[in-house]
Motif scaffolding. Structure first.
Motif: not given
Length: 281
Positions: A143-149, A185-196, A200-207
C-alpha cells in the motif's frame, strides 16, 4: 525586504545535521539516501518543503541533483549502493522529485512510464522481497509504495485520465475494507494507521486521504468518504492535532505531538476544498 520564514529555527536545526552521516545533504559517502530516518536525505527534503522552503532553493536543488545522480536509464532510482533496486525506493523518489517540481523532467517522465508498465495484478506496486515470510496476505501490492506512486502522478496530466491509476486507487480503497496487513511488507489499517502522523510520509490516515482526494474515482466512492469522515472526526476546534511522530523529531517545533498543527490543518483544508468542489460538480 526579504521575507522571514517563521520556521527558520527548525530549518536551521535540520541544516545543522546535514553532515551527520559523513557526506553532505544528510547522506553517507556512498549515497544511502534513505539512511538516518527521519533525518535522511529523503525525509529532510520533505520536511523542508513542509516548512515552506521553495523547491528551487539551492538546498533543495542540491538534493534533487543528488537523487538524479542515482537515477537509472530505465527510470528506477538506486537509493542504496548495496542490495536490489526496489520499487518502493523508486516510488519514494518519484513522489519527492515531483514535489520538488521535476514532474516534466524527461528523466522523471521515464520513471513514471516505468510505473505504468509495471503494476502488479491488483493494480498497485510491490517489491518481490518477503521480509516477513510468505502467505496469502502477501499476494497483494504494498500500500505505501502504491500511495507514493499515486502522489507522484497527481502532478501530471495522467491524473484522472489514466485507467491504470484508477485501478491503483481501487486497490487502496479495497484495503480500507480489508484492513489486515497485506503485501510483502505487511501494511495494515489499524490503531497506528488511524493516528495523525505528520509530516506526510507514512501509510496512515492523513496522507491516505490527502493523496486519494486528488482522484475523482476515490471521491465518488463510499470507502473514501468513510476515510474522510474518520479524518474529519479528528478535528479539535477546526484544527488537526499530531497524535504520533518519530521521537527523534521532538527537537522540532513544527510537528510537536499533542499540539494543533498548522501545516497538517492546511492539508485537511485542502482535502475539504477538493471534496466539496467534487460534490458540486
Amino acid at each position: 525586504m526579504e521575507k522571514i520564514n517563521k520556521h527558520q529555527p527548525d530549518i536551521d536545526r535540520i541544516l545543522s545535521r546535514r553532515h551527520d552521516l559523513g557526506a553532505d545533504w544528510w547522506t553517507t559517502p556512498d549515497k544511502r539516501l534513505t539512511k538516518g530516518s527521519p533525518f535522511s536525505t529523503c525525509d529532510c527534503a520533505i520536511i523542508l518543503l513542509e516548512l515552506g522552503m521553495e523547491p528551487e532553493d539551492p538546498i533543495l536543488s542540491a538534493v534533487a541533483n543528488l537523487f538524479f545522480s542515482v537515477w537509472r536509464k530505465d527510470g528506477r532510482f538506486k537509493l542504496s549502493p548495496s542490495g536490489g533496486i526496489l520499487p518502493c525506493h523508486t516510488a519514494y523518489a518519484a513522489s519527492l522529485m515531483c514535489r520538488l517540481g521535476y514532474a516534466k523532467d524527461e528523466r522523471i517522465q521515464t520513471t513514471l512510464r516505468h510505473f505504468l508498465e509495471t503494476p502488479y495484478t491488483d493494480g498497485g506496486w510491490r517489491c518481490n522481497k518477503f521480509s516477513f515470510g510468505r502467505g496469502p496476505e502477501t499476494n497483494h501490492s504494498n500500500p505505501l509504495p502504491t500511495l507514493n506512486v499515486l502522489d507522484a502522478f497527481r502532478f501530471t496530466p495522467h491524473l484522472n485520465k489514466e485507467p491504470k491509476l484508477n485501478k491503483a486507487v481501487e486497490f487502496l480503497l479495497s484495503h480500507w475494507r480489508i484492513r489486515k496487513p497485506i503485501g510483502p511488507c505487511q501494511y495494515g489499517i489499524g490503531k497506528l494507521f488511524m493516528q495523525i502522523e505528520y509530516p506526510l510520509w507514512s501509510y496512515s490516515l492523513l496522507p491516505y486521504v490527502y493523496t486519494l482526494s486528488f482522484y475523482e474515482k476515490a471521491q465518488k466512492d463510499e470507502r473514501f468518504q468513510e476515510a474522510y469522515e474518520a479524518l474529519k472526526s479528528k478535528l479539535i476546534n477546526n484544527q488537526i492535532t499530531v497524535e504520533r511522530n518519530s521521537p527523534r523529531l521532538k527537537e522540532l517545533a513544527f510537528c510537536k505531538k499533542g499540539q494543533p498543527n498548522e501545516q497538517a490543518t492546511q492539508r485537511f483544508n485542502e482535502i475539504k476544498t477538493r471534496v466539496e468542489r467534487g460534490v458540486t460538480q
